[in-house]
Design an enzyme around this catalytic site. Structure first.
Site, PDB file in Angstrom:
ATOM      1  N   TYR A   1      66.577  18.401 -31.737  1.00 44.01           N
ATOM      2  CA  TYR A   1      66.457  18.503 -33.208  1.00 44.01           C
ATOM      3  C   TYR A   1      65.787  17.242 -33.736  1.00 44.01           C
ATOM      4  O   TYR A   1      64.870  17.306 -34.558  1.00 44.01           O
ATOM      5  CB  TYR A   1      67.832  18.722 -33.854  1.00 44.01           C
TER       6      TYR A   1
ATOM      7  N   GLY B   1      69.796  13.399 -45.656  1.00 40.25           N
ATOM      8  CA  GLY B   1      70.926  13.216 -44.739  1.00 40.25           C
ATOM      9  C   GLY B   1      71.811  14.452 -44.868  1.00 40.25           C
ATOM     10  O   GLY B   1      71.338  15.524 -45.255  1.00 40.25           O
TER      11      GLY B   1
ATOM     12  N   PHE C   1      73.465  25.028 -42.818  1.00 40.23           N
ATOM     13  CA  PHE C   1      72.871  24.319 -41.672  1.00 40.23           C
ATOM     14  C   PHE C   1      73.866  24.164 -40.507  1.00 40.23           C
ATOM     15  O   PHE C   1      73.547  24.496 -39.355  1.00 40.23           O
ATOM     16  CB  PHE C   1      72.392  22.950 -42.164  1.00 40.23           C
TER      17      PHE C   1
ATOM     18  N   ASN D   1      60.087  24.548 -45.675  1.00 43.41           N
ATOM     19  CA  ASN D   1      61.514  24.247 -45.624  1.00 43.41           C
ATOM     20  C   ASN D   1      62.232  24.940 -44.464  1.00 43.41           C
ATOM     21  O   ASN D   1      63.183  24.387 -43.906  1.00 43.41           O
ATOM     22  CB  ASN D   1      62.144  24.673 -46.959  1.00 43.41           C
TER      23      ASN D   1
HETATM   24  N1  LIG Z   1      71.605  20.653 -44.380  1.00 37.98           N
HETATM   25  C1  LIG Z   1      71.314  19.470 -43.890  1.00 37.98           C
HETATM   26  O1  LIG Z   1      72.215  18.627 -43.653  1.00 37.98           O
HETATM   27  C2  LIG Z   1      69.882  19.102 -43.641  1.00 37.98           C
HETATM   28  C3  LIG Z   1      69.578  17.733 -43.489  1.00 37.98           C
HETATM   29  C4  LIG Z   1      68.272  17.369 -43.255  1.00 37.98           C
HETATM   30  C5  LIG Z   1      67.291  18.333 -43.182  1.00 37.98           C
HETATM   31  N2  LIG Z   1      67.598  19.664 -43.318  1.00 37.98           N
HETATM   32  C6  LIG Z   1      66.504  20.633 -43.212  1.00 37.98           C
HETATM   33  O2  LIG Z   1      66.471  21.406 -44.403  1.00 37.98           O
HETATM   34  C7  LIG Z   1      65.804  22.650 -44.132  1.00 37.98           C
HETATM   35  C8  LIG Z   1      66.605  23.785 -44.755  1.00 37.98           C
HETATM   36  O3  LIG Z   1      67.852  23.878 -44.119  1.00 37.98           O
HETATM   37  P1  LIG Z   1      69.220  24.149 -44.912  1.00 37.98           P
HETATM   38  O4  LIG Z   1      70.058  22.945 -44.766  1.00 37.98           O
HETATM   39  O5  LIG Z   1      68.942  24.679 -46.253  1.00 37.98           O
HETATM   40  O6  LIG Z   1      69.860  25.270 -43.946  1.00 37.98           O
HETATM   41  P2  LIG Z   1      70.156  26.828 -44.167  1.00 37.98           P
HETATM   42  O7  LIG Z   1      71.052  27.009 -45.348  1.00 37.98           O
HETATM   43  O8  LIG Z   1      70.623  27.332 -42.859  1.00 37.98           O
HETATM   44  O9  LIG Z   1      68.713  27.452 -44.516  1.00 37.98           O
HETATM   45  C9  LIG Z   1      67.698  27.569 -43.535  1.00 37.98           C
HETATM   46  C10 LIG Z   1      66.635  28.531 -44.023  1.00 37.98           C
HETATM   47  O10 LIG Z   1      65.600  28.627 -43.018  1.00 37.98           O
HETATM   48  C11 LIG Z   1      65.305  29.991 -42.769  1.00 37.98           C
HETATM   49  N3  LIG Z   1      64.873  30.193 -41.394  1.00 37.98           N
HETATM   50  C12 LIG Z   1      65.459  29.739 -40.257  1.00 37.98           C
HETATM   51  N4  LIG Z   1      64.811  30.197 -39.165  1.00 37.98           N
HETATM   52  C13 LIG Z   1      63.791  30.972 -39.634  1.00 37.98           C
HETATM   53  C14 LIG Z   1      62.784  31.742 -38.998  1.00 37.98           C
HETATM   54  N5  LIG Z   1      62.671  31.812 -37.650  1.00 37.98           N
HETATM   55  N6  LIG Z   1      61.890  32.423 -39.762  1.00 37.98           N
HETATM   56  C15 LIG Z   1      61.990  32.375 -41.110  1.00 37.98           C
HETATM   57  N7  LIG Z   1      62.919  31.646 -41.774  1.00 37.98           N
HETATM   58  C16 LIG Z   1      63.821  30.971 -41.036  1.00 37.98           C
HETATM   59  C17 LIG Z   1      66.636  30.715 -43.048  1.00 37.98           C
HETATM   60  O11 LIG Z   1      66.392  32.068 -43.415  1.00 37.98           O
HETATM   61  P3  LIG Z   1      66.732  33.364 -42.519  1.00 37.98           P
HETATM   62  O12 LIG Z   1      67.865  33.016 -41.617  1.00 37.98           O
HETATM   63  O13 LIG Z   1      67.060  34.423 -43.535  1.00 37.98           O
HETATM   64  O14 LIG Z   1      65.458  33.644 -41.792  1.00 37.98           O
HETATM   65  C18 LIG Z   1      67.157  29.936 -44.250  1.00 37.98           C
HETATM   66  O15 LIG Z   1      66.625  30.477 -45.429  1.00 37.98           O
HETATM   67  C19 LIG Z   1      65.670  22.734 -42.613  1.00 37.98           C
HETATM   68  O16 LIG Z   1      64.326  22.407 -42.256  1.00 37.98           O
HETATM   69  C20 LIG Z   1      66.628  21.655 -42.108  1.00 37.98           C
HETATM   70  O17 LIG Z   1      66.245  21.131 -40.862  1.00 37.98           O
HETATM   71  C21 LIG Z   1      68.883  20.066 -43.552  1.00 37.98           C
END
Ligand SMILES: NC(=O)c1ccc[n+]([C@@H]2O[C@H](COP(=O)([O-])OP(=O)(O)OC[C@H]3O[C@@H](n4cnc5c(N)ncnc54)[C@H](OP(=O)(O)O)[C@@H]3O)[C@@H](O)[C@H]2O)c1
Length: 258
Positions: free
Chosen positions: A157, A188, A194, A91
């Site tokens: 991205y 989405g 994020f 994730n």
């Molecule tokens: N939110 C959206 O609209 C959306 C839509 C489609 C897909 N996604 C995908 O969903 C996934 C989760 O994102 P989210 O929306 O939940 O965002 P988020 O709230 O910012 O969470 C991202 C997580 O990834 C971890 N992370 C980031 N860089 C890292 C690194 N270098 N090493 C270890 N951990 C790392 C962060 O932890 P730390 O900062 O503590 O390391 C955090 O726990 C991502 O792959 C994102 O691309 C999100």
């Protein structure tokens, strides 16, 4: 339906958003958790809460998923504890910035490529062999609708999430002779940190991304992951695309107020 109780799940990026919601959801299903991220305080607090609430085991590991050596050390530590994840949720990921290629920041590109593609690969390379050794389990890759359709200034991205889509298909092929199932869940717009991360802490710009409609919530994605993981052994859901109801494609949103 597969019973998840007392089995182990490994969730990367569990300090926030979708990863944290998955931790809560699978803890409620009685699973033991391995949760990883860089922000140690958040992981520790989450672990304490879930251990108390659900009487489960929780292991926390703080490391940067971009660092191949740190990922290897983590996987050795899991082996020493005799933990073989039944579910792996890849994730951890991010978008950094939103600009045209000709104006993009190379450091942002490297961060996205190193986290979203290479980090996912490092974890998968180190964890899959143990899952194969017991010939069971579920991999879930968190992709994105950005891995299906390119949008303006999404360029790098988008490319990383197209790569996750390709890897999800490739890992499925590579595991054909095993019972391990592989799914990408592609959300989405989802209201997590994020956008705050993408726009480097600018709360005003970040909040505009979710203005005028109800986006997905992290729990919606966690519930889909739970559904995927509890199908019978012969059912391999390979991909789920989830939009908020008011967003029918990357380009088509319900008009404000309607
Ligand atoms: N939110 C959206 O609209 C959306 C839509 C489609 C897909 N996604 C995908 O969903 C996934 C989760 O994102 P989210 O929306 O939940 O965002 P988020 O709230 O910012 O969470 C991202 C997580 O990834 C971890 N992370 C980031 N860089 C890292 C690194 N270098 N090493 C270890 N951990 C790392 C962060 O932890 P730390 O900062 O503590 O390391 C955090 O726990 C991502 O792959 C994102 O691309 C999100």
């Amino acid at each position: 339906m597969i019973d998840l109780k007392n089995k182990w799940i490994l969730i990367t990026g569990a300090s926030s958003g979708i990863g944290m919601a998955c931790a809560e959801c699978f803890a409620a299903a009685g699973m033991n958790l391995v949760i990883t991220a860089r922000r140690e305080e958040r992981l520790t607090a989450l672990a304490e809460t879930l251990k108390t609430q659900y009487n489960i085991q929780v292991e926390t590991f703080c490391f940067d998923i971009r660092n191949a050596a740190e990922v290897e050390t983590f996987s050795m530590a899991l082996k020493e504890k005799n933990i073989i994840p039944f579910i792996l949720i890849n994730n951890a990921g991010l978008a950094a910035g939103r600009s045209k290629i000709q104006e993009g920041r190379i450091a942002d590109w490297e961060q996205m490529i190193d986290t979203n593609i290479k980090g996912l690969l490092y974890i998968t390379r180190h964890i899959l062999p143990s899952m194969i050794s017991v010939n069971q389990g579920q991999v879930i890759n968190i992709g994105s609708t950005a891995g299906h359709i390119v949008y303006p200034q999404g360029n790098v991205y988008n490319a990383t999430k197209f790569a996750v889509k390709a890897l999800n298909e490739a890992i499925n092929l590579d595991l054909v002779d095993t019972n391990i199932k592989v799914c990408s869940i592609d959300p989405g717009a989802c209201d997590t940190e994020f956008s705050l991360v993408r726009f480097k802490g600018d709360k005003e710009i970040a909040s505009k991304v979710y203005e005028g409609y109800e986006p997905l919530h992290a729990q919606d994605i966690a519930e889909a992951a739970l559904f995927v993981s509890t199908r019978p052994a012969h059912v391999n859901i390979q991909n789920i695309v989830i939009y908020p109801t008011s967003q029918r494609s990357v380009y088509v949103h319900r008009k404000l107020g309607s």
